[in-house]
Write an enzyme that holds these catalytic residues in place. Structure first.
Site, PDB file in Angstrom:
ATOM      1  N   SER A  46       0.856  -1.200   0.000  1.00  0.00           N
ATOM      2  CA  SER A  46       0.000   0.000   0.000  1.00  0.00           C
ATOM      3  C   SER A  46       0.893   1.251   0.000  1.00  0.00           C
ATOM      4  CB  SER A  46      -0.916   0.015   1.219  1.00  0.00           C
ATOM      5  OG  SER A  46      -0.200  -0.324   2.396  1.00  0.00           O
ATOM      6  N   GLU A 184      -9.386  -9.375   3.950  1.00  0.00           N
ATOM      7  CA  GLU A 184      -9.679  -7.973   3.634  1.00  0.00           C
ATOM      8  C   GLU A 184     -11.033  -7.789   2.964  1.00  0.00           C
ATOM      9  OE1 GLU A 184      -7.884  -3.980   1.468  1.00  0.00           O
ATOM     10  OE2 GLU A 184      -6.586  -5.725   1.639  1.00  0.00           O
TER      11      GLU A 184
END
Length: 283
Positions: A46, A184
């Site tokens: 990320s 997730e």
């Protein structure tokens, strides 16, 4: 804080104590996690978006991930360090996957690697765990590296078939040797079922409160990422606007000559040397 190992994580899991995982991308964020006593630090890809400004996570390279992982390792004395293997570094074959996992441990100083993939990556995970002896964290549900194939950043497991597929992925990854798994963006109920079925800890991000632990992206949590904040993220601080305010304040003070303050932020010469210097300048 004592050093966290895989044994510590297993103990927390056995005692049903929720595991706290946080992303870190550089030395300062790593030191913050270390001082806060975080259990696991994730050097997540990320960082492609929140630290390097890319549009998605697929653009970050192996060398960039190693560079960031090294910096995090310098700041984290206590947390267990997990680093993402970036998109393209493990998909092609087992050998490439193992070589890159070894690089991440050897050069990036990671203690484990994370792979974003379902059962199709089982053979690669097996090769890394059993062939190279490197611990692996799995990652299923919304897998940002391949979000395009999922139709964007969308919640997974909302239909019966898709929820069953996630369960199959989770069981296959456990079978391959993953010691933990990130779940997730999936319905809480699905994450709860997966957590009950597995014998390894689940770390949720947008997967409800029944998982064995939680992870968030630090930049989202403290308001440092300006583009969007995911629904599952709670704000624990608003550092972005405060940073802008501080920089604006600095600019104003420079413009009006209020910074630096003579005698506060400055260095002086010894009196005798100053006298000689003034005489020299006058000549």
């Amino acid at each position: 804080h004592p050093k966290v190992t895989i044994q510590t994580i297993k103990k927390l899991y056995a005692e049903q104590k929720p595991i706290a995982m946080m992303t870190a991308y550089d030395y300062p964020t790593s030191v913050a996690c270390d001082r806060a006593g975080i259990d696991m630090v994730l050097v997540g890809d990320s960082l492609a978006m929140v630290a390097l400004g890319h549009d998605d996570t697929s653009q970050v390279t192996m060398d960039e991930m190693i560079h960031h992982s090294k910096a995090v390792a310098r700041g984290s004395r206590s947390p267990f360090i997990v680093t993402d293997l970036p998109f393209g570094s493990y998909q092609s074959d087992e050998r490439t996957a193992v070589e890159n996992a070894i690089r991440m441990v050897k050069e990036g100083r990671a203690e484990a690697v994370k792979l974003e993939a379902g059962r199709r990556a089982a053979s690669k995970i097996e090769a890394i765990v059993h062939g190279a002896g490197i611990p692996v964290v799995g990652h299923i549900g919304l897998t940002p590296q391949t979000a395009v194939a999922l139709g964007g950043f969308r919640v997974q497991g909302k239909s019966l078939a898709s929820a069953q597929s996630l369960v199959d992925d989770a069981l296959a990854l456990q079978e391959s040797g993953c010691f933990a798994m990130v779940l997730e963006a999936m319905p809480s109920l699905v994450a709860e079922t997966i957590t009950r079925l597995l014998r390894v800890p689940t770390i949720g991000i947008g997967a409800g409160s029944a998982t064995s632990g939680q992870v968030l992206v630090l930049s989202d949590m403290v308001g440092l990422f300006d583009r969007f904040t995911p629904k599952f993220c709670q704000s624990f601080g608003d550092l972005g606007p405060r940073m802008v305010d501080a920089v604006e304040e600095y600019k104003k003070d420079v413009r009006k000559g209020a910074f630096p303050v003579e005698g506060v932020h400055t260095y002086a010469m010894p009196a005798a040397a100053e006298e000689r210097w003034r005489a020299y300048v006058q000549q």
